[in-house]
Design a protein around this motif. Sequence first.
Motif, PDB file in Angstrom:
ATOM      1  N   GLY A 190      41.735  32.643  51.062  1.00  0.00           N
ATOM      2  CA  GLY A 190      42.711  31.945  50.233  1.00  0.00           C
ATOM      3  C   GLY A 190      42.171  30.698  49.568  1.00  0.00           C
ATOM      4  N   ASP A 191      41.397  29.886  50.300  1.00  0.00           N
ATOM      5  CA  ASP A 191      40.904  28.639  49.720  1.00  0.00           C
ATOM      6  C   ASP A 191      39.865  28.885  48.632  1.00  0.00           C
ATOM      7  N   VAL A 242      41.708  30.209  45.140  1.00  0.00           N
ATOM      8  CA  VAL A 242      42.667  29.363  44.422  1.00  0.00           C
ATOM      9  C   VAL A 242      42.376  29.236  42.923  1.00  0.00           C
ATOM     10  N   PHE A 246      48.294  34.798  45.375  1.00  0.00           N
ATOM     11  CA  PHE A 246      47.430  35.386  46.400  1.00  0.00           C
ATOM     12  C   PHE A 246      48.098  36.567  47.098  1.00  0.00           C
ATOM     13  N   THR A 275      36.458  23.483  36.861  1.00  0.00           N
ATOM     14  CA  THR A 275      36.401  24.183  38.145  1.00  0.00           C
ATOM     15  C   THR A 275      35.087  24.937  38.274  1.00  0.00           C
TER      16      THR A 275
END
Length: 116
Positions: free
Chosen positions: A64-65, A68, A74, A106
């Motif tokens: 999940g991290d 992102v 998700f 990012t």
Amino acid sequence: MKLATFTAMAVLLSAGYALAGGGAPVPEGSQAGDPSGRPSAVLDDAACQNLWKMASPDGDTLSGDKAVPYIVNFQMVDTDQDGKISAAEFKTGCGKGWVQSADASTTKEMSPSPKL
């Protein structure tokens, strides 16, 4: 007199039904596809593969991290609900608009720093 009243009622009801029509048409595509919250643009295979390589350089699953910056939702992409996103789930998500390209800041933050 009864015949005249009956005929007048029939004409009024017929006219009301004819003028009512079918209503507004349903917008095209509004009833199609999966509900996806706020989907982004659908990515083609090449863009999806490039994004997968950036998101998971080792080709392993995404937690999940790590997901992102790329995943819109998700839970929708993680179809087997194992808490990780596989390459196949990622590809399916690309086709449904659930995967988005990471923005430039990012991408810069996630790329490895040059060796000196």
